[in-house]
Design a protein around this motif. Structure first.
Motif, PDB file in Angstrom:
ATOM      1  N   LEU A 307      -7.240 -46.235  73.888  1.00  0.00           N
ATOM      2  CA  LEU A 307      -8.126 -45.215  73.341  1.00  0.00           C
ATOM      3  C   LEU A 307      -7.656 -44.779  71.955  1.00  0.00           C
ATOM      4  O   LEU A 307      -6.449 -44.778  71.669  1.00  0.00           O
ATOM      5  CB  LEU A 307      -8.170 -44.008  74.268  1.00  0.00           C
ATOM      6  N   PRO A 308      -8.575 -44.377  71.081  1.00  0.00           N
ATOM      7  CA  PRO A 308      -8.208 -43.954  69.719  1.00  0.00           C
ATOM      8  C   PRO A 308      -7.682 -42.521  69.691  1.00  0.00           C
ATOM      9  O   PRO A 308      -8.357 -41.601  69.213  1.00  0.00           O
ATOM     10  CB  PRO A 308      -9.523 -44.095  68.956  1.00  0.00           C
ATOM     11  N   VAL A 309      -6.476 -42.327  70.207  1.00  0.00           N
ATOM     12  CA  VAL A 309      -5.879 -40.999  70.250  1.00  0.00           C
ATOM     13  C   VAL A 309      -4.507 -41.056  69.588  1.00  0.00           C
ATOM     14  O   VAL A 309      -3.907 -42.125  69.459  1.00  0.00           O
ATOM     15  CB  VAL A 309      -5.746 -40.490  71.703  1.00  0.00           C
ATOM     16  N   TRP A 334       4.876 -40.853  77.820  1.00  0.00           N
ATOM     17  CA  TRP A 334       5.945 -41.341  78.686  1.00  0.00           C
ATOM     18  C   TRP A 334       5.915 -42.863  78.783  1.00  0.00           C
ATOM     19  O   TRP A 334       4.845 -43.443  78.936  1.00  0.00           O
ATOM     20  CB  TRP A 334       5.796 -40.782  80.112  1.00  0.00           C
ATOM     21  N   PRO A 335       7.061 -43.527  78.724  1.00  0.00           N
ATOM     22  CA  PRO A 335       7.084 -44.979  78.927  1.00  0.00           C
ATOM     23  C   PRO A 335       6.805 -45.335  80.379  1.00  0.00           C
ATOM     24  O   PRO A 335       7.158 -44.589  81.294  1.00  0.00           O
ATOM     25  CB  PRO A 335       8.512 -45.373  78.528  1.00  0.00           C
ATOM     26  N   GLY A 336       6.128 -46.479  80.584  1.00  0.00           N
ATOM     27  CA  GLY A 336       5.936 -47.002  81.930  1.00  0.00           C
ATOM     28  C   GLY A 336       4.904 -46.302  82.770  1.00  0.00           C
ATOM     29  O   GLY A 336       4.838 -46.518  83.980  1.00  0.00           O
ATOM     30  N   ARG A 337       4.040 -45.484  82.160  1.00  0.00           N
ATOM     31  CA  ARG A 337       3.029 -44.767  82.949  1.00  0.00           C
ATOM     32  C   ARG A 337       1.741 -45.559  83.095  1.00  0.00           C
ATOM     33  O   ARG A 337       0.890 -45.221  83.926  1.00  0.00           O
ATOM     34  CB  ARG A 337       2.714 -43.424  82.325  1.00  0.00           C
ATOM     35  N   ALA A 338       1.540 -46.573  82.279  1.00  0.00           N
ATOM     36  CA  ALA A 338       0.328 -47.386  82.349  1.00  0.00           C
ATOM     37  C   ALA A 338       0.680 -48.817  81.939  1.00  0.00           C
ATOM     38  O   ALA A 338       1.612 -49.033  81.159  1.00  0.00           O
ATOM     39  CB  ALA A 338      -0.757 -46.819  81.435  1.00  0.00           C
ATOM     40  N   PRO A 339      -0.046 -49.833  82.452  1.00  0.00           N
ATOM     41  CA  PRO A 339       0.200 -51.218  82.023  1.00  0.00           C
ATOM     42  C   PRO A 339      -0.042 -51.382  80.520  1.00  0.00           C
ATOM     43  O   PRO A 339      -0.775 -50.604  79.905  1.00  0.00           O
ATOM     44  CB  PRO A 339      -0.820 -52.019  82.844  1.00  0.00           C
ATOM     45  N   GLU A 340       0.568 -52.380  79.955  1.00  0.00           N
ATOM     46  CA  GLU A 340       0.425 -52.656  78.523  1.00  0.00           C
ATOM     47  C   GLU A 340      -1.045 -52.819  78.163  1.00  0.00           C
ATOM     48  O   GLU A 340      -1.798 -53.526  78.822  1.00  0.00           O
ATOM     49  CB  GLU A 340       1.183 -53.934  78.159  1.00  0.00           C
ATOM     50  N   SER A 343      -4.749 -47.268  78.960  1.00  0.00           N
ATOM     51  CA  SER A 343      -4.561 -45.857  78.611  1.00  0.00           C
ATOM     52  C   SER A 343      -4.637 -45.005  79.870  1.00  0.00           C
ATOM     53  O   SER A 343      -5.396 -45.310  80.797  1.00  0.00           O
ATOM     54  CB  SER A 343      -5.634 -45.384  77.617  1.00  0.00           C
ATOM     55  N   LEU A 344      -3.861 -43.925  79.882  1.00  0.00           N
ATOM     56  CA  LEU A 344      -3.885 -42.965  80.987  1.00  0.00           C
ATOM     57  C   LEU A 344      -3.985 -41.570  80.387  1.00  0.00           C
ATOM     58  O   LEU A 344      -3.105 -41.144  79.627  1.00  0.00           O
ATOM     59  CB  LEU A 344      -2.628 -43.097  81.845  1.00  0.00           C
TER      60      LEU A 344
END
Length: 454
Positions: A307-309, A334-340, A343-344
């Motif tokens: 996402l454009p954030v 945070w690292p590791g919260r969503a797959p490469e 977006s979360l």
């Protein structure tokens, strides 16, 4: 019969149970729901790691760090971002000025440069350098900031930040209960801006500049470690329906039958504690019921796209027409919260909107996100969590209420309270309240006459 019964298995109750176990006391932890952790709930699904309640702790407060170290958990700092957060005001997202000390600007340049304030608003804020110290009695956050820095600083900067911490409308939050560090700055340095700037310079630097931390597997990792440590002394899905004093001990009524304990720690939300104390401590009940609670909820949206954030998140100033109080760009924070490449996004709500159903919360969060982005986006997965008992609001006079509560509890020796409605809503303060309740219970057991303990 146990020496201590701990009612409530959130972080306050878990911290109390751990302290009792370390001291060698005989205790029993009772939790009404099928799980421990209270508002801390970490969910992993399809590569996404979602926090239902709080998503971070303050790094420089030792209570959670010490617990994590006890269980071998390494703190995980936030990803670098500069600026880290934005505030939406007058339809535009503006970078949050750097150097903020909690909710007050900590450097002149950030204050002077921010487009969030008009020239008049900036000049009014700088007038703080000439103002005398304020009065001694408690006052609201709005009155304090307006007195020191002006109304514009409050509306543009302080209210969105404080609302994100405490939920609801922050106007009537008690300075002495919710922001004592700001009063201390005024008392010591006279000028709030000078005090905040000096405190920022004196504060030790932290790794990566991060003020917040979590764990690689989320805050639920610490819940799991604490729960495992006290598992043998825990009863899940066991609500306490009533408490009965029995001259030196307490009888607890549960669906599993009655239990007895010499001391009692109520680590429940204030309304639950009020209901349990009502039959024999009406004054304490009235004081507990007088603590306002604001409903809270979160909704997390997972997207199969970037996402454009920017930064870690976005806070909403009052009057912008959004129903969410703010967004956290979890995959950027945070690292590791969503797959490469995914977006979360986490939206958080407070007040009446937080009473909506989980499906409605997701719908409102998505509508507000689409409005902010100016484009259509469709989530891959959604998660929603509701906390009807909500967050306690530390209104003006809160400390006097808590002192009155402590006096009322003297009528029931052996009863102690822990929770986020006492000395702070953050996780470190919640942990400290549990540990303090355990210390008081141990002290009571050591001092109670043996004849009363038979």
């Amino acid at each position: 019969m146990a020496q201590v019964a701990v009612v409530g298995g959130g972080w306050a109750g878990l911290a109390a149970a751990l302290a009792l176990e370390e001291a060698g006391a005989d205790f029993l932890l009772l939790e009404a729901s099928p799980r421990l952790g209270g508002k801390v709930f970490t969910h992993r699904k399809d590569g996404f790691l979602v926090e239902g309640g709080p998503d971070a702790s303050v790094r420089y407060k030792r209570e959670v760090l010490e617990l994590a170290g006890r269980f071998g958990l390494e703190p995980l700092g936030t990803l670098p971002a500069k600026p880290a957060a934005y505030i939406l005001r007058r339809g535009r997202a503006h970078p949050l000025p750097e150097g903020l000390l909690q909710v007050v600007p900590g450097d002149f340049l950030g204050l002077v440069r921010t487009p969030l304030l008009s020239l008049g608003g900036k000049l009014r804020a700088l007038y703080d350098l000439l103002l005398p110290r304020g009065r001694k009695e408690d006052e609201s956050l709005r009155a304090f900031v307006e007195r020191r820095l002006g109304l514009e600083v409050y509306e543009a900067l302080v209210a969105p930040l404080a609302g994100g911490i405490y939920g609801g409308e922050p106007d009537e939050l008690s300075m002495r209960a919710a922001f004592p560090q700001l009063l201390a700055l005024e008392e010591k340095h006279r000028s709030l801006l000078l005090g905040a700037m000096r405190a920022r310079r004196a504060r030790p630097s932290r790794e990566g500049g991060s003020l917040f931390f979590s764990f690689r597997e989320g805050l639920g990792a610490l819940t799991a470690r604490m729960a495992a440590q006290v598992a043998e002394k825990t009863l899940l899905a066991t609500p306490v329906l009533g408490v009965e004093p029995l001259g030196g001990r307490y009888r607890l009524h549960t669906p599993r039958g009655t239990l007895e304990a010499e001391a009692l720690i109520l680590a429940t939300p204030a309304p639950v504690a009020a209901g349990l104390l009502r039959p024999f401590l009406p004054q304490a009940t009235a004081l507990l019921k007088g603590i306002p609670h604001i409903p809270a909820a979160t909704a997390s949206l997972a997207f199969r796209e970037e996402l454009p954030v920017e930064g870690h998140g976005l806070l909403m100033a009052k009057g912008e027409g959004y129903r969410v109080r703010g967004f956290t760009w979890t995959h950027r924070k945070w690292p590791g919260r969503a797959p490469e490449g995914f977006s979360l996004v986490r939206a958080y709500f407070s007040g009446e909107v937080a009473r909506l159903s989980e499906a409605e919360l997701v719908r409102v969060a998505l509508e507000d996100l689409r409005r902010h982005l100016g484009q259509e986006v469709r989530p891959e997965r959604t998660f929603a969590f509701r906390f009807p008992e909500g967050m306690p609001a530390y209104r003006v006079g809160h400390l006097e209420r808590i002192r009155g509560l402590e006096m009322a509890l003297l009528q029931a020796p052996g009863v102690f309270l822990a929770g986020n409605y006492l000395e702070g809503v953050g996780l470190p303060e919640v942990v400290r309240s549990g540990q303090r309740a355990a210390e008081r219970a141990l002290g009571y057991l050591a001092l109670a006459p043996k004849a009363e303990r038979l």
